[in-house]
Design an enzyme around this catalytic site. Structure first.
Site, PDB file in Angstrom:
ATOM      1  N   LEU A 391       0.854  -1.184   0.000  1.00  0.00           N
ATOM      2  CA  LEU A 391       0.000   0.000   0.000  1.00  0.00           C
ATOM      3  C   LEU A 391       0.892   1.237   0.000  1.00  0.00           C
ATOM      4  CD1 LEU A 391      -2.658  -0.974   2.720  1.00  0.00           C
ATOM      5  CD2 LEU A 391      -2.920  -1.116   0.240  1.00  0.00           C
ATOM      6  N   ASP A 392       0.451   2.300  -0.690  1.00  0.00           N
ATOM      7  CA  ASP A 392       1.183   3.564  -0.648  1.00  0.00           C
ATOM      8  C   ASP A 392       1.361   4.005   0.800  1.00  0.00           C
ATOM      9  OD1 ASP A 392       1.246   3.609  -3.364  1.00  0.00           O
ATOM     10  OD2 ASP A 392      -0.364   5.075  -3.591  1.00  0.00           O
ATOM     11  N   MET A 393       2.433   4.729   1.058  1.00  0.00           N
ATOM     12  CA  MET A 393       2.729   5.143   2.420  1.00  0.00           C
ATOM     13  C   MET A 393       1.555   5.880   3.069  1.00  0.00           C
ATOM     14  SD  MET A 393       5.914   7.374   3.883  1.00  0.00           S
ATOM     15  CE  MET A 393       5.424   8.895   3.118  1.00  0.00           C
ATOM     16  N   THR A 395      -1.607   5.689   2.328  1.00  0.00           N
ATOM     17  CA  THR A 395      -2.854   4.921   2.319  1.00  0.00           C
ATOM     18  C   THR A 395      -2.888   4.010   3.529  1.00  0.00           C
ATOM     19  OG1 THR A 395      -2.877   4.931  -0.101  1.00  0.00           O
ATOM     20  CG2 THR A 395      -4.259   3.305   0.997  1.00  0.00           C
TER      21      THR A 395
END
Length: 558
Positions: A391-393, A395
């Site tokens: 997951l994106d940082m 998110t």
């Protein structure tokens, strides 16, 4: 006697200053900011000026980035303005600050050398398109094809002859067998002679081509050397200043930051131009902002009159130097929220963690905490730590981590085959007026000069598909469920923000929207469904989204 026209002032008094608005105590971080009221007032005056311009109307309609820097000159408050790149095929206009270095001077070294390189291009094109060379190219193709045809035909003849020999071998006399051996040897030798003859013909044409190409290759080498030298020379002319009065060329800045030459266009964006002019004209920077004017581009997320952070690929190294000596807002885009790492599910083969916003999925270059790092500390070598996806940082949400290679590979196959069902929940800036359900399909690829930003590219991009369903709306926000069918970087963020997607960025998105519009990126991986690699059970896990529209909509709206 003609009198010289007075040079138009670049400093514009802030005539529409709102009330008694106080100037900010610290200069805003150009990579994460909410436009200050003074910035908005300055931008409004620039926008009125642009609205009255007819000479650039077509170019403005196509879209361009503009910037304003609120400054203090003595006791007077005002602003200066800039555009990125060229405007009307020029780098200088009376209303705007000049470029850091004007490469467009007709008699300057850059233009003269550029003209010389253009002459080389024309000469190369002439030689490449010369009738003699075109005839040789055609002859080379024809001879090669004919040689291949003859050789292939003879190989077929050899195969048929071999089949006839094979059918006669069983009842052949010794003399007939010897004759068959001689025939086979002769045909093999003949094949070799045909290949050699074809090779000699092709090589003869190749030698003639090489003589013609030698001049072209020399010119191309000269062109490359002169282009590389001109590019380096150009960026050495861009000598930027910081608030301490220190000066450095862009070549040194980028060499220290990323060990390469600056990318094309570095130094020609609004922010460096504005700060350079302020420092060299004794103007004190107060606050700044950059906005887009005109139509949205096909690839990037840019909307008319919306404010955007400075680009990281071209401007980050430059502004890190130029802002030295100013008191700058210390907000970090990647601030760690220091939340605990909770477990949603765990067994002997895998675990599903609740990743908070602000935490990395896997360790990066910095010392920032990551899901993988914290699990390694917690498990102390009892199991491997193998995240099956990321997951994106910024998110938050559910994330699956395998404890052994076999489990990891099985989960990876499910993700690769789109067998894992995912549901994200996001809060969008603005109210969605379209269909409550739908599908977005926009191909994506990285922007090489502004990583990690992604762009839409129908030709080079990878297919990206997202389904959506509107859950709820408020006066200024939309709560939406997103179901990604592919797993491209920033897929959901770009599909929401792009004009051919939902055209409503996710609140708090610093890359494709406005970081200041929410306390964090309002994107949450709420639900996950997959098949357990060892038990075969369908695993359905959910971590309800933490978003409240009533509180989010109180943040600044652009």
């Amino acid at each position: 006697m003609k009198t010289k026209k007075p040079k138009q002032e670049k400093f514009h008094p802030l005539t529409s200053r709102p009330g008694r608005t106080a100037a900010p105590q610290r200069f805003n971080n150009p990579f994460h900011y909410q436009p200050h009221a003074l910035t908005l007032a300055a931008a409004a005056e620039l926008q009125r000026y642009l609205s009255n311009q007819t000479a650039w109307q077509e170019e403005l309609d196509r879209g361009k980035m503009f910037g304003v820097l609120v400054v203090r000159r003595g006791r007077q408050l005002g602003f200066i303005a800039a555009f990125s790149g060229l405007l009307g095929e020029r780098s200088q206009w009376p209303y705007f600050v000049p470029p850091i270095y004007d490469s467009q001077q007709p008699q300057g070294h850059f233009k003269q050398e550029e003209a010389a390189i253009s002459a080389l291009n024309r000469r190369i094109s002439q030689l490449e398109q010369a009738p003699e060379r075109q005839e040789l190219l055609l002859k080379q193709q024809l001879v090669t094809k004919e040689a291949e045809r003859l050789i292939q035909s003879f190989k077929q003849e050899m195969a048929e002859a071999k089949a006839r020999r094979d059918s006669r071998k069983a009842h052949a006399t010794e003399n007939e067998r010897q004759e068959m051996i001689r025939e086979s040897q002769f045909m093999k030798a003949e094949l070799g002679r045909k290949k050699k003859q074809a090779r000699m013909e092709i090589e003869s044409i190749g030698q003639q081509m090489e003589m013609l190409n030698s001049e072209i290759d020399k010119l191309k080498q000269e062109r490359k050397q002169r282009s590389d030298a001109l590019q380096r020379w150009l960026f050495e002319q861009y000598r930027v200043i910081n608030a301490h009065g220190e000066e450095r060329p862009l070549t040194d800045i980028f060499e220290e930051h990323c060990h390469r030459l600056p990318p094309s266009g570095a130094g020609d964006c609004c922010a460096p131009r504005l700060l350079q002019y302020a420092y060299t004209h004794q103007l004190k920077p107060i606050c700044m902002g950059e906005f887009w004017w005109g139509a949205s581009p096909k690839a990037e997320v840019r909307h008319h009159l919306q404010y955007y952070p400075a680009c990281r690929g071209k401007c980050l190294p430059i502004l890190q130097f130029m802002l030295q000596g100013l008191e700058v807002d210390d907000y970090a885009l990647d601030r760690d929220e220091q939340q605990a790492l909770d477990i949603a599910y765990e067994d002997e083969w895998l675990c599903v963690v609740k990743k908070p916003s602000g935490m990395l999925s896997v360790p990066g270059r910095s010392e920032r905490r990551s899901v993988a790092g914290l699990l390694q500390q917690a498990w102390q070598g009892r199991w491997q730590v193998l995240p099956a996806h990321r997951l994106d940082m910024h998110t938050s949400g559910l994330m699956v981590v395998a404890k052994d290679k076999q489990t990891y590979q099985a989960l990876q196959r499910q993700f690769a085959n789109h067998q894992v069902k995912k549901r994200y929940v996001a809060v969008l800036e603005g109210v969605w007026q379209g269909n409550k359900k739908g599908t977005i399909q926009l191909p994506l690829r990285p922007d090489p000069v502004d990583r990690p930003r992604q762009v839409v590219d129908p030709d080079q991009g990878k297919n990206a598909i997202t389904s959506y369903q509107v859950m709820r709306t408020s006066k200024s926000r939309t709560l939406i469920a997103l179901h990604p069918h592919t797993g491209r970087t920033h897929q959901l963020r770009l599909h929401c923000a792009h004009q051919e997607g939902l055209a409503l960025p996710i609140a708090g998105d610093a890359l494709y929207g406005h970081a200041a519009s929410a306390p964090r990126l309002m994107l949450h991986a709420e639900a996950l469904q997959f098949t357990h690699p060892h038990t075969g059970k369908t695993m359905r896990l959910e971590w309800r989204h933490p978003f409240d529209l009533r509180t989010i909509q109180t943040h600044h709206k652009h």
